[in-house]
Scaffold this active site. Sequence first.
Site, mmCIF file in Angstrom:
data_model
loop_
_atom_site.group_PDB
_atom_site.id
_atom_site.type_symbol
_atom_site.label_atom_id
_atom_site.label_comp_id
_atom_site.label_asym_id
_atom_site.label_seq_id
_atom_site.Cartn_x
_atom_site.Cartn_y
_atom_site.Cartn_z
ATOM 1 N N LYS A 123 49.460 34.147 46.787
ATOM 2 C CA LYS A 123 49.935 34.724 45.522
ATOM 3 C C LYS A 123 51.337 35.326 45.676
ATOM 4 O O LYS A 123 52.016 35.604 44.697
ATOM 5 C CB LYS A 123 48.977 35.818 45.037
ATOM 6 N N THR A 143 45.185 32.280 35.109
ATOM 7 C CA THR A 143 44.956 32.632 33.706
ATOM 8 C C THR A 143 45.668 33.932 33.338
ATOM 9 O O THR A 143 45.896 34.207 32.165
ATOM 10 C CB THR A 143 43.453 32.771 33.395
ATOM 11 N N LYS A 182 46.887 40.647 40.156
ATOM 12 C CA LYS A 182 45.988 39.553 40.540
ATOM 13 C C LYS A 182 45.427 39.864 41.917
ATOM 14 O O LYS A 182 45.879 40.799 42.584
ATOM 15 C CB LYS A 182 46.722 38.219 40.544
ATOM 16 N N ARG A 183 44.437 39.093 42.315
ATOM 17 C CA ARG A 183 43.852 39.251 43.636
ATOM 18 C C ARG A 183 44.949 39.228 44.708
ATOM 19 O O ARG A 183 45.886 38.442 44.635
ATOM 20 C CB ARG A 183 42.865 38.097 43.866
ATOM 21 N N LYS A 212 47.513 35.358 29.752
ATOM 22 C CA LYS A 212 47.275 36.649 29.109
ATOM 23 C C LYS A 212 48.587 37.385 28.853
ATOM 24 O O LYS A 212 48.783 38.005 27.806
ATOM 25 C CB LYS A 212 46.333 37.495 29.971
ATOM 26 N N HIS A 268 38.542 24.606 41.868
ATOM 27 C CA HIS A 268 39.494 25.684 41.586
ATOM 28 C C HIS A 268 40.463 25.957 42.723
ATOM 29 O O HIS A 268 41.066 27.038 42.760
ATOM 30 C CB HIS A 268 38.747 26.984 41.258
#
Length: 826
Positions: A569, A671, A563-564, A675, A372
């Site tokens: 990110k 993911t 998100k985290r 969504k 991952h």
Amino acid sequence: MPQDVNLKKEAEWFASNKEMTKEAMKLSFQMNREYTLSKDQYTATMRDNFLALSLAVRERIVERWIKSQQSYHKKNVRRVYYLSMEFLIGRLLGNNMYSLGIEKQSADALDELGLDIEEVREEEIDAGLGNGGLGRLAACFLDSMASLGIPAHGYGIRYEYGIFNQKIQNGFQMERPDEWLQAGNPWEFARPEYTVRVCYYGNVVTEHDSKGSPKQKWVDTQDVLAVPYDFPVVGYKNDVVNTLRLWSARGTEEFDFDYFKSGDYEHAVYKKILSENISKVLYPSDDKSQGRELRLKQEYFFTAASMADIIRRFKSENSNLADLAKKVAIQLNDTHPTLAIVELMRLLIDEYDYAFEEAWDITTRVFAYTNHTLMPEALESWSVELFGRLLPRHLQIIYEINAHFLKEVALRYPGDSDRLRRMSLIEESNPKRVRMAYLAIIGSFSVNGVSQLHSELLKQHLFKDFYEFSPEKFNNKTNGITQRRWLLKANPRLSNLLLEKTGDDWIKDLNKLSKIENFKNNQAFREQWMDIKSQNKKALSRYIKSTMNISLDPESIFDVQIKRIHEYKRQMLFAFYIISQYLRLKHNPKEFIYPRTFMIGGKAAPSYYMAKLTIKFINSIADIINKDKSVNDKIRLIFLENYRVSLAEKVFPASDLSEQISLAGTEASGTGNMKFMMNGALTIGTLDGANIEIAKMVGAENIFIFGLKAHEVEDLRARSYDPHQFIVKSPMLQEIFKLIQSGFFSSPDANLFMPIVDSLTGHDHYMVCADFNAYCQMQDKVSRAYLDREQWAQRSIINVANSGFFSSDRTIREYAKDIWKVPFSS
């Protein structure tokens, strides 16, 4: 109530437990409230009502659960075991009602009793069993396996406190215990009869068997008990119920009686407390040696218990462990469960007297590994010193596996000592380290990435040597999400429209949603579509008003990044864009195109300084913008505290724009992007992770792609990337940095955010400066596109219509067909 009436009512209750009618649900609810909880309509709290409804639903699950497991046992089926450190399952009541097909009956039953089912459902606390995408993916996969009728079991840890509850105080993240089990959990079943003893520390001694052959024995260990708790995983309307088994740590003794007698009460329970720390918290901080040791303990704890349980189940139906691979497929969700490979080797060699070669042959036909990450620094490794002290027998086996493997490498590439060094399971650094990802690769028959780009980059870079050695192992399985949670349950308004127009086939085959693209030019349908989005935005606005006391404009663009919190990110890129819009409104308000509500949510690891500083920075920006009356009717910034599954279910349906802006080549898949897409949001993003596949599905005109491509990032790094080359070309970037340096966002501490400036102007590892101008330009295109609401609605419809590929059902079918070799229902 007379006794005969009582007995008659109880008989009706038991008789109705299988029934799915409104009347049966009403009776079950009342009986559970009265006889299980000892409450009536006058004394019951809303929490009691939640428990009573959950127990009523559970009654209808249990019979199906037992029958499913009996069927697997009688048929001696090949089973899939999914090992993961996280299972972010969220709330289960709504999901289980939908899967059983009793959501409406339950709502109507409660309505007749004067209760609102939405209020009752809000009493459920999210299960604290995960943090981010890894755990949510695991939960989606379990849902799909059950819904496809695949005999599967999940294995993980029953964390007592989860990761943490996030509180924002003065803009800073504060961590509070996530006491999700404090009020009880109606979905779990303790199974103490299957408790497993897990060993740590000790020594390894050599003994000799009756034939004089040497045999290693692990002695003088410190032991912990792994007590299993089972959660039912309900398939969608197919009477299949699988099992998620989570392990809880218990001391081998409740207390030391000798210490207790002498009055030393703390020492009397010391070992018990120390043992039970193993399953207290998800991901203990690894910036200290104690945290690293506890994390390694956790990984061995659940893998050792799970392997013992898998072998116990196999032996109840089969006699020869040499046939294990015929009945067992074990999927490792990232590197955390990799110790399962070594534990199976230990069991086969030490407990069942297999020779190393035989044990290795069995083992390598059982395991499959999902990677991952693309970042070398994120690949898990453990110091040899810690590993040998905690798991001395396993370190011996790892060295033996390594010698066996390197011998094969040397035969294939004679004289290539550098390749041997690169591929060794032991990194010859100071200190030496055990490379867990490499162990997962050589111990597995399948190695997969989770998006097309990710899988290719694994082969080209991160695992290039291993791909060249065993190319047949490597494959791609693009991640997916379950539409039953993220569309049917999370977005009932949109789901009802889709059901009306296309029927219910999409609930089990999301590709059927492609039919709604036929309505994209239908004005009445587009108006319905836009009205549903508007209602969802108003619902989220009411929630934020009630929980944060902040008023939002539902007519603005809801622009969301949840998100985290992590540098790769690039929440910082989003934050800089928000500042640019603030400055635009201050300097040139006529150039501003359309109002926006910016929302950011996510948790930072407690020891991750830059991520926590990012949260403070975002909240400081929000404080400036939201209090400035000259701009706050045009832009607002909200940090969504304590981001979790139940909050996500409110946010995704209300979002207009999905921020997927990681640097190309850093996000394995993502993911959240799926969504958002499935709920009709358009994506602004880089060509990273699954964004590439989304762009392919919806077409370039229905997604907003910007920024460097993965190969361009590599080229720029090779040419010694210097962020100043981009800063000098961007007056806006220069002004933003000057504002931060002046203390504009951090008064009275002018230097608070200087680490952000130093990072981005110094090395800027994730190339925020390089992508900033292109990002701002694309955001302008977004604003102009939103002005044409009819066309925006068309694009939104196209996104939802083409989301079928991103169902976890498709992903799991691919795993089942290509890796696990198990049948599944269509």
